[in-house]
Design a protein around this motif. Structure first.
Motif, PDB file in Angstrom:
ATOM      1  N   LYS A  49       0.434  -1.037  -0.340  1.00 43.49           N
ATOM      2  CA  LYS A  49       0.485  -0.403  -0.095  1.00 43.49           C
ATOM      3  C   LYS A  49       1.111   1.364   0.437  1.00 43.49           C
ATOM      4  O   LYS A  49       0.244   1.828  -1.079  1.00 43.49           O
ATOM      5  N   ASN A  50       1.974   1.598   0.007  1.00 44.59           N
ATOM      6  CA  ASN A  50       3.144   2.502   0.795  1.00 44.59           C
ATOM      7  C   ASN A  50       2.510   3.572   1.394  1.00 44.59           C
ATOM      8  O   ASN A  50       3.080   4.611   0.866  1.00 44.59           O
ATOM      9  N   THR A  51       1.980   3.080   2.647  1.00 44.91           N
ATOM     10  CA  THR A  51       1.261   4.410   3.801  1.00 44.91           C
ATOM     11  C   THR A  51       2.717   4.355   4.455  1.00 44.91           C
ATOM     12  O   THR A  51       2.626   5.428   5.095  1.00 44.91           O
ATOM     13  N   LEU A  52       3.393   3.585   5.004  1.00 48.97           N
ATOM     14  CA  LEU A  52       4.236   3.447   6.062  1.00 48.97           C
ATOM     15  C   LEU A  52       5.478   4.253   5.842  1.00 48.97           C
ATOM     16  O   LEU A  52       5.847   4.148   5.060  1.00 48.97           O
ATOM     17  N   LYS A  53       5.683   4.960   6.940  1.00 47.42           N
ATOM     18  CA  LYS A  53       6.555   6.526   6.664  1.00 47.42           C
ATOM     19  C   LYS A  53       7.677   5.575   7.650  1.00 47.42           C
ATOM     20  O   LYS A  53       9.003   6.116   7.643  1.00 47.42           O
ATOM     21  N   THR A  54       7.112   5.015   8.721  1.00 44.07           N
ATOM     22  CA  THR A  54       8.455   4.307   9.847  1.00 44.07           C
ATOM     23  C   THR A  54       7.924   2.288   9.749  1.00 44.07           C
ATOM     24  O   THR A  54       6.331   2.185  10.264  1.00 44.07           O
ATOM     25  N   LEU A  55       8.923   1.572   9.832  1.00 47.18           N
ATOM     26  CA  LEU A  55       8.461  -0.166  10.053  1.00 47.18           C
ATOM     27  C   LEU A  55       9.428  -0.390  11.136  1.00 47.18           C
ATOM     28  O   LEU A  55      10.629   0.006  10.559  1.00 47.18           O
ATOM     29  N   SER A  56       8.794  -0.697  12.431  1.00 51.01           N
ATOM     30  CA  SER A  56       9.642  -1.277  13.187  1.00 51.01           C
ATOM     31  C   SER A  56       9.067  -2.582  13.824  1.00 51.01           C
ATOM     32  O   SER A  56       8.289  -2.921  13.914  1.00 51.01           O
ATOM     33  N   LEU A  57      10.675  -3.929  13.430  1.00 58.26           N
ATOM     34  CA  LEU A  57      10.171  -4.893  13.687  1.00 58.26           C
ATOM     35  C   LEU A  57      11.438  -5.746  14.791  1.00 58.26           C
ATOM     36  O   LEU A  57      12.382  -5.513  15.355  1.00 58.26           O
ATOM     37  N   ASP A  58      10.617  -6.115  16.009  1.00 57.65           N
ATOM     38  CA  ASP A  58      10.866  -6.945  16.793  1.00 57.65           C
ATOM     39  C   ASP A  58      10.814  -8.216  17.111  1.00 57.65           C
ATOM     40  O   ASP A  58      10.121  -8.554  17.132  1.00 57.65           O
ATOM     41  N   GLY A  59      12.133  -8.887  17.663  1.00 55.18           N
ATOM     42  CA  GLY A  59      11.421 -10.333  17.986  1.00 55.18           C
ATOM     43  C   GLY A  59      12.431 -11.008  16.421  1.00 55.18           C
ATOM     44  O   GLY A  59      13.455 -10.721  15.786  1.00 55.18           O
ATOM     45  N   THR A  60      12.015 -12.110  16.694  1.00 54.30           N
ATOM     46  CA  THR A  60      12.744 -13.090  15.668  1.00 54.30           C
ATOM     47  C   THR A  60      11.674 -12.874  14.573  1.00 54.30           C
ATOM     48  O   THR A  60      11.416 -13.087  14.021  1.00 54.30           O
ATOM     49  N   ILE A  61      12.975 -12.848  13.609  1.00 55.05           N
ATOM     50  CA  ILE A  61      12.340 -12.948  11.813  1.00 55.05           C
ATOM     51  C   ILE A  61      12.264 -13.891  11.302  1.00 55.05           C
ATOM     52  O   ILE A  61      13.287 -14.832  10.849  1.00 55.05           O
ATOM     53  N   ASP A  62      10.798 -15.141  10.871  1.00 55.10           N
ATOM     54  CA  ASP A  62      11.574 -15.824  10.185  1.00 55.10           C
ATOM     55  C   ASP A  62      11.241 -15.870   9.291  1.00 55.10           C
ATOM     56  O   ASP A  62      11.320 -15.258   8.454  1.00 55.10           O
ATOM     57  N   CYS A  63      11.923 -17.001   8.252  1.00 54.53           N
ATOM     58  CA  CYS A  63      11.955 -17.168   6.488  1.00 54.53           C
ATOM     59  C   CYS A  63      10.607 -16.553   6.122  1.00 54.53           C
ATOM     60  O   CYS A  63      11.403 -15.702   5.399  1.00 54.53           O
ATOM     61  N   ASN A  64       9.296 -16.655   6.244  1.00 58.55           N
ATOM     62  CA  ASN A  64       8.378 -15.971   6.107  1.00 58.55           C
ATOM     63  C   ASN A  64       8.243 -14.489   6.211  1.00 58.55           C
ATOM     64  O   ASN A  64       8.147 -13.804   4.807  1.00 58.55           O
ATOM     65  N   VAL A  65       8.725 -14.301   7.131  1.00 58.21           N
ATOM     66  CA  VAL A  65       9.127 -12.542   7.205  1.00 58.21           C
ATOM     67  C   VAL A  65       9.970 -11.699   6.475  1.00 58.21           C
ATOM     68  O   VAL A  65       9.382 -10.949   6.065  1.00 58.21           O
ATOM     69  N   SER A  66      10.976 -12.728   6.647  1.00 60.42           N
ATOM     70  CA  SER A  66      12.609 -12.031   5.142  1.00 60.42           C
ATOM     71  C   SER A  66      12.030 -11.938   4.707  1.00 60.42           C
ATOM     72  O   SER A  66      12.246 -10.783   3.257  1.00 60.42           O
ATOM     73  N   ALA A  67      11.635 -13.415   3.042  1.00 61.80           N
ATOM     74  CA  ALA A  67      11.070 -13.555   1.960  1.00 61.80           C
ATOM     75  C   ALA A  67      10.045 -12.001   1.746  1.00 61.80           C
ATOM     76  O   ALA A  67      10.097 -11.461   0.681  1.00 61.80           O
ATOM     77  N   CYS A  68       8.998 -12.007   2.998  1.00 62.78           N
ATOM     78  CA  CYS A  68       8.294 -10.550   2.586  1.00 62.78           C
ATOM     79  C   CYS A  68       8.534  -9.586   1.966  1.00 62.78           C
ATOM     80  O   CYS A  68       8.387  -9.026   1.681  1.00 62.78           O
ATOM     81  N   LEU A  69       9.271  -9.031   3.439  1.00 60.45           N
ATOM     82  CA  LEU A  69      10.070  -8.322   3.247  1.00 60.45           C
ATOM     83  C   LEU A  69      11.364  -7.884   2.314  1.00 60.45           C
ATOM     84  O   LEU A  69      10.957  -7.113   1.547  1.00 60.45           O
ATOM     85  N   ALA A  70      11.581  -9.220   1.553  1.00 59.52           N
ATOM     86  CA  ALA A  70      12.679  -8.637   1.093  1.00 59.52           C
ATOM     87  C   ALA A  70      12.158  -8.595  -0.412  1.00 59.52           C
ATOM     88  O   ALA A  70      12.090  -8.088  -1.399  1.00 59.52           O
ATOM     89  N   GLU A  71      10.302  -9.023  -0.927  1.00 62.37           N
ATOM     90  CA  GLU A  71      10.218  -9.199  -1.690  1.00 62.37           C
ATOM     91  C   GLU A  71       9.518  -8.203  -2.182  1.00 62.37           C
ATOM     92  O   GLU A  71       8.764  -7.481  -3.217  1.00 62.37           O
ATOM     93  N   ASN A  72       9.186  -7.162  -1.228  1.00 58.43           N
ATOM     94  CA  ASN A  72       7.989  -6.539  -1.346  1.00 58.43           C
ATOM     95  C   ASN A  72       9.212  -4.492  -1.040  1.00 58.43           C
ATOM     96  O   ASN A  72       7.934  -3.896  -0.966  1.00 58.43           O
ATOM     97  N   THR A  73       9.894  -4.590  -0.725  1.00 60.11           N
ATOM     98  CA  THR A  73      10.742  -3.081  -0.707  1.00 60.11           C
ATOM     99  C   THR A  73      10.781  -2.285  -1.954  1.00 60.11           C
ATOM    100  O   THR A  73      10.961  -1.246  -1.843  1.00 60.11           O
ATOM    101  N   GLN A  74      11.169  -3.193  -2.548  1.00 61.84           N
ATOM    102  CA  GLN A  74      10.367  -2.055  -4.527  1.00 61.84           C
ATOM    103  C   GLN A  74       9.145  -1.443  -4.303  1.00 61.84           C
ATOM    104  O   GLN A  74       8.745   0.141  -4.306  1.00 61.84           O
ATOM    105  N   HIS A  75       8.383  -2.024  -3.102  1.00 66.10           N
ATOM    106  CA  HIS A  75       7.181  -1.424  -3.061  1.00 66.10           C
ATOM    107  C   HIS A  75       7.048  -0.233  -1.838  1.00 66.10           C
ATOM    108  O   HIS A  75       6.116   0.601  -1.789  1.00 66.10           O
ATOM    109  N   MET A  76       7.782  -0.592  -1.248  1.00 63.66           N
ATOM    110  CA  MET A  76       7.671   1.502  -0.335  1.00 63.66           C
ATOM    111  C   MET A  76       8.148   2.066  -0.363  1.00 63.66           C
ATOM    112  O   MET A  76       9.323   2.278   0.534  1.00 63.66           O
ATOM    113  N   THR A  77       8.050   2.703  -1.273  1.00 60.11           N
ATOM    114  CA  THR A  77       9.175   3.850  -1.267  1.00 60.11           C
ATOM    115  C   THR A  77       8.816   5.311   0.047  1.00 60.11           C
ATOM    116  O   THR A  77      10.011   6.139  -0.918  1.00 60.11           O
ATOM    117  N   SER A  78       7.736   4.844   0.443  1.00 60.70           N
ATOM    118  CA  SER A  78       7.442   6.041   1.323  1.00 60.70           C
ATOM    119  C   SER A  78       8.286   5.654   2.365  1.00 60.70           C
ATOM    120  O   SER A  78       8.069   7.086   3.466  1.00 60.70           O
TER     121      SER A  78
END
Length: 191
Positions: free
Chosen positions: A39-68
Motif C-alpha cells: 500500500k506504500n503508506t508506511l513512513k516507519t516500520l519497526s520490527l522486534d523479535g525473530t524474523i522467520d523465513c516467511n517474514v524475511s521473504a515477505c520484506l525482501a519481495e516488497n521493498t521495491q513497493h515501499m517508496t514512502s
C-alpha cells in the motif's frame, strides 16, 4: 503490537507507523503483511523479535513497493543473518535505520553494506550492540566504506559493536568523510 493483528491491518489504508513484535507467522499473516507493505503508506516500520523465513521473504519481495518508508528499525535479533533481505533494502530511500542487538554473518554484513551505500538521504544510523560473527577486518572495512558514502549522515551510533584498535584507522577515514556528522557514539567498544 503482536503479529497476530497483521491480517486486520489489511483493511486499513492510512497506517503510517507500524511496530510489530514478531514470532513465527502464518501464510495468511504473511499475505496480509505483504498487502500492507504494498500500500506504500508506511513512513516507519519497526520490527522486534525473530524474523522467520516467511517474514524475511515477505520484506525482501516488497521493498521495491515501499517508496514512502523513511525509517526502518530492527530490534533484538531481527534479520541478523539474511543477506537476501539486507540486499533488498537498497531499494529504500531511508533517512533513519536502526539495527540493534544483532549478530551479523559476513554475508549479511556485505549485503547490508551494499544497501547502506545506496541510501543517499540517510541522516541517522544506529547499530547499537551489533557485531560481526567473525572478526574479519574486511567485513568491518566494507561496512565503514559503505557508511562513508552517506554524505547526509548527521547521527552515527556504533556503541558495543565490537570495534577494536585494529579498526581505528578505517573508522577515522569513515568519520572524516561525513561532512554533516553532528553526533557520534562509539562507546563500549574494545578500543
Amino acid at each position: 503490537m503482536n503479529h497476530r493483528f497483521i491480517p486486520f491491518l489489511n483493511e486499513t489504508n492510512n497506517i503510517r507507523l507500524l511496530s510489530i513484535r514478531l514470532g513465527e507467522i502464518t501464510s495468511e499473516e504473511k499475505r496480509a503483511l505483504a498487502s500492507v507493505l504494498r500500500k506504500n503508506t508506511l513512513k516507519t516500520l519497526s520490527l522486534d523479535g525473530t524474523i522467520d523465513c516467511n517474514v524475511s521473504a515477505c520484506l525482501a519481495e516488497n521493498t521495491q513497493h515501499m517508496t514512502s518508508l523513511r525509517q526502518l528499525r530492527f530490534f533484538e535479533g531481527c534479520a541478523g543473518n539474511d543477506p537476501r533481505l539486507f540486499s533488498a533494502l537498497h531499494h529504500l530511500n531511508l533517512q533513519h535505520f536502526t539495527l540493534e542487538a544483532v549478530i551479523l554473518s559476513d554475508d549479511a554484513c556485505a549485503a547490508l553494506s551494499y544497501s547502506i551505500a545506496n541510501w543517499n538521504n540517510l541522516t541517522e544510523l544506529d547499530m547499537e550492540r551489533c557485531s560481526l560473527r567473525s572478526t574479519s577486518l574486511a567485513s568491518h572495512r566494507k561496512l565503514f566504506a559503505a557508511i562513508a558514502e552517506c554524505g547526509q549522515l548527521e547521527r552515527l551510533w556504533l556503541p558495543r559493536t565490537g570495534m577494536t584498535d585494529a579498526m581505528v584507522r578505517d573508522a577515522s577515514v569513515m568519520i572524516r568523510s561525513l561532512p554533516q556528522l553532528e553526533q557520534l557514539h562509539l562507546n563500549d567498544n574494545q578500543l
